[in-house]
Design a protein around this motif. Sequence first.
Motif: not given
Lengths: 76, 635
Positions: B456-457, B318-320, B435, B460-461, B516, B242, B440, B520-521
């Motif tokens: 954030h989930m 992870e990213y977060e 995010h 889709g962004h 994931f 991520t 966005k 669209p992810r």
Amino acid sequence: MKVRVRLLNGLHVYERLKRRVVEVEADGSTVREILASAGLPRGQACIAVVGDTAVGMDYRPRPGEEVCVYPPNDGG
Amino acid sequence: MGLGYRGRILRVDLGERTARVEERDDCFYRTYLGGKGLVGYYLLNEVPPRADAFGPENALVFATGVMAGTAAPGFSRVVVGAKSPLTDGYGESEVGGSWGIELKRAGYDALVVQGCSEEPVYLAIADDEAQVRSAGELWGCSTSETEVRLAGEFARRPAVMSIGPAGERLVRFACIMQGDRNAAGRGGLGAVMGAKKLKAIAVSGSRKVETANASALNEIASWFATNFKDNVPSAGLRDSGTAGIIGSLQAAAILPTRNFRFGQFDGWSTIAQLGRGWGPHEMKARGCRGCPIRCKRTFKIGDGSIPTDVEGFAAGPEYETIAAFGSNLCIDDLTTIVRANVYCNQAGMDTISAGMTLAFILECRERGLVDDDDLRRLDARFGNPACVLPLLEMICERRGIGELLAEGSMRASREIGRGSERFAMHVKGQELPMHDPRGKTGVGIGYATADHGADHMTAGHDPAFTEAGAYGMLTCKPLGILEPVPAMALDHRKVRLYLRLQMWWDFLKCLGACFFCVVPRGLMPVPMVVDGVRAATGWDFSLWEGMNAADRAACMARAFNVREGHGPERDRLPARLAEGSGQDGTGRPGIDPGEMDAAVRTYYEMRHWDPETGCPTDARLKCLGIEWVGARLRG
């Protein structure tokens, strides 16, 4: 002298690419044009970075320069 | 027993130390599906209005979907819900791993825990046997140690959900861990578990989940395994985890930096390395059971300084987490970020809320709003990695300044006062994820309207839907998403885009799907998800039904909040997001609060909710076949 466009975060998987770096002669083309000529469909890459600076897809890389491109960012 | 689902809900009362099975029919599952649908159903029916989140009347629900335990990859997530001690409203979090598969194999679709035990206990589930057992010796243990100790109690190794010391001490953003790297992170659900004195839930199931068309599910799994490598989002996750998005967020000037004051961080390329490796440490990509993407990162640590799994690997951030402890605190020291992640996992704390609460107090100190001996002694400031771990330990132990911070940033700011509320970055009491809506706006609508606070989930962004050729646009036409919308638009087009994506997300949450793995992810297209439900259950199921189930889940969650007295005043973004995030004019402009309020009102109207109160209308509830929700709203 060439410019290098590095495909990051999954962009290398496109059927006509299958590579992580697109290398072309520096002819004044924009990043968008370079990627289109290499077969990356429009809209797949939307962020371009040189070094630590965002430059956008309309940036014209200079000879010897390396540009990193990313797909649209999404949730992590 | 049905196909795809078990038709059995395990009900446990910790006060009475009893367990019983509730049987449900096909109509129930086809109406609510599972996951978020079951969480909303049980919370609204079982938790009385204005219940104390830490009291025995609060219910803790763990729910799987109808494809959990089948061959289809990416449908093993569990939706966990309770009244949240962080938001005082509907609380929800999703977690991957293998626990959901084991619960399903044990013969249950969901688990509902009520009451409070007087002594520490854990729940042992092995097929038909469910027991409440003493956990006196486990109390105080880390999540990993708890799992290791419980493994010895079962003939077959169980999957374990557990809390760490933070949950035991009711830290309001305590999480529930499954294994050493899967977290039901948000909403403080670990503190609810701690209040119930429930240390862990260990599940071992041995029975295959029966499906209507196993070969069709196998075909889906085979197709997925063959094609995911050539899918851009999946390849990105496999390549860089991520963390792969850090570069694009930096370039777009929306990488949360210094408590969302800025959108770019000088050390971005350093922290982004964690997606592909960490110095000399061997890296291994890991994933949930049955998933080939393997988006998680683990690092081999040989010196014993960090708890590891049996192979010597420690969970990587992870990213977060990387952003929460990295750019957000202006720290590019990778060791600190990795250690903070491991500490939070072991103590059982949500890394997003922990990082954001630290950022809050650092900014308060920087601005002279708080003068505290602990903060002074630790030289607590942005950019100082040395202060991070000591502060996390103080939060977990509720010691010194940690006692205040364990309450989360919203409550801490109320205590501090002096205008500090401006720097507590939360919605409904839940801290913002990593995010920035200033790049966005759909994410902003999501933060504002999410039933469980900033998340954030929920959809889709925006950037995946800004050009006709973008992956989101190419894959989401079955959802009615036909026209691209600019990332910064905030009119009815953006609300419509967000709402369609949110309903898709809620449908996936009802299925326990990993975002994931699905468009669209990810790779799996919309029709294949519907085909998967058909193959698992034998229903002549349609996307329309799935979206209706999603709508029901959203209405139930909203109704829960309305019943708690929460209205549109809680559907607002932090004031800071109205300001630009610029450094030298390179940042993003702020979001106009009036425009966002108008977008939220449009969102209510599109949902057929009352535009003044945000309450689902009677007509909508009747249309969805959940008129009983109206009765719950009226008390």
